[in-house]
Design an enzyme around this catalytic site. Sequence first.
Site, PDB file in Angstrom:
ATOM      1  N   HIS A  27      -3.517   4.355  -2.117  1.00  0.00           N
ATOM      2  CA  HIS A  27      -4.470   3.513  -1.378  1.00  0.00           C
ATOM      3  C   HIS A  27      -4.993   4.274  -0.152  1.00  0.00           C
ATOM      4  O   HIS A  27      -6.183   4.217   0.162  1.00  0.00           O
ATOM      5  CB  HIS A  27      -3.793   2.225  -0.888  1.00  0.00           C
ATOM      6  CG  HIS A  27      -3.350   1.307  -1.979  1.00  0.00           C
ATOM      7  ND1 HIS A  27      -2.038   1.097  -2.286  1.00  0.00           N
ATOM      8  CD2 HIS A  27      -4.057   0.533  -2.845  1.00  0.00           C
ATOM      9  CE1 HIS A  27      -1.934   0.228  -3.275  1.00  0.00           C
ATOM     10  NE2 HIS A  27      -3.155  -0.125  -3.643  1.00  0.00           N
ATOM     11  N   GLY A  55      -9.255   3.334  -7.632  1.00  0.00           N
ATOM     12  CA  GLY A  55      -8.481   4.468  -8.137  1.00  0.00           C
ATOM     13  C   GLY A  55      -8.635   4.633  -9.646  1.00  0.00           C
ATOM     14  O   GLY A  55      -8.794   3.657 -10.380  1.00  0.00           O
ATOM     15  N   LEU A  76       0.819  -1.223   0.000  1.00  0.00           N
ATOM     16  CA  LEU A  76       0.000   0.000   0.000  1.00  0.00           C
ATOM     17  C   LEU A  76       0.850   1.269   0.000  1.00  0.00           C
ATOM     18  O   LEU A  76       1.951   1.298   0.537  1.00  0.00           O
ATOM     19  CB  LEU A  76      -0.931  -0.006   1.221  1.00  0.00           C
ATOM     20  CG  LEU A  76      -1.830  -1.239   1.352  1.00  0.00           C
ATOM     21  CD1 LEU A  76      -2.749  -1.087   2.558  1.00  0.00           C
ATOM     22  CD2 LEU A  76      -2.650  -1.480   0.082  1.00  0.00           C
TER      23      LEU A  76
END
Length: 281
Positions: A37, A147, A33
């Site tokens: 994130h 995303g 991450l």
Amino acid sequence: MLIVQTIAELKACLNKEREQGHSVGLVPTMGALHAGHASLVERSVKENDVTVVSIFLNPTQFNDKKDLERYPRTLEADCELLEKCGAQVVFAPSVDEVYPEPDTRVFSYPPTDSVMEGAFRPGHFNGVCQIVSKLFMMVEPDKAYFGEKDFQQLAIIREMVKQMNFPLEIVGCPIVREDDGLAMSSRNMLLTAEERVRAVNISRILKESRDYANEHTLQETRRFVEEQIAAIDGFIPEYFQIVDGNTLQQIESWEDSDYRVGCIALFCGKIRLIDNITYIL
Ligand code: PAF
């Protein structure tokens, strides 16, 4: 923050939340991450009572075994970051937990899934839909966050949600960039120092192409990006396409769409990177 590995534990915890009328946000990840994130998790924490982050390196979406082998695994650091972001639940199941049997389901969303990533990574989106649909059934979230860097993935997931009547809202979140412009990606940590410096040219060229586009045709702008990318030593381009942001189909002139997105994929050394930019003219 609760860390669970089984579907039974996950369901038990979420059932309690739902009994209290709490809303649930889901952020699906494959771990490793970064701040991109974190932005999804923070948004979910703001918009839901409970945020579940799944960390699962999904084997069915890797068309290249070497890519799966070298994908970074950083569970401890991931959990530390998620705790800071305010996530309540981490779901980190094993491959056997998620796939007790091979998943033979076939997902097909033509023509959205047959271009760009779909053409260069056969089977990739099928694997993405397999895991994401399973996560939706396991978590039953009110909202799920993805995303916009994976622009085509987001479009395909939206399509799957529509076709399968999943009762949830898909929230697309803007690309988060490093200070020098490189789009954040778990794969960035696999770049050598030299490749990392080179990689910044992707966002630089895309950004320059946005100014260039104001004075030039779509064909000229496409050529501008292709030539600039080809001039960088150590880049192996896969595609640069300017597409309609809804259908993901190539457009031939700026007038063909009012939502125009330039999508690029290339290898920087051994590492495959993607990015995109919206052309507002
Ligand atoms: O975008 C990703 O990280 C993955 O494709 C996803 C959505 C977590 C599914 O494995």
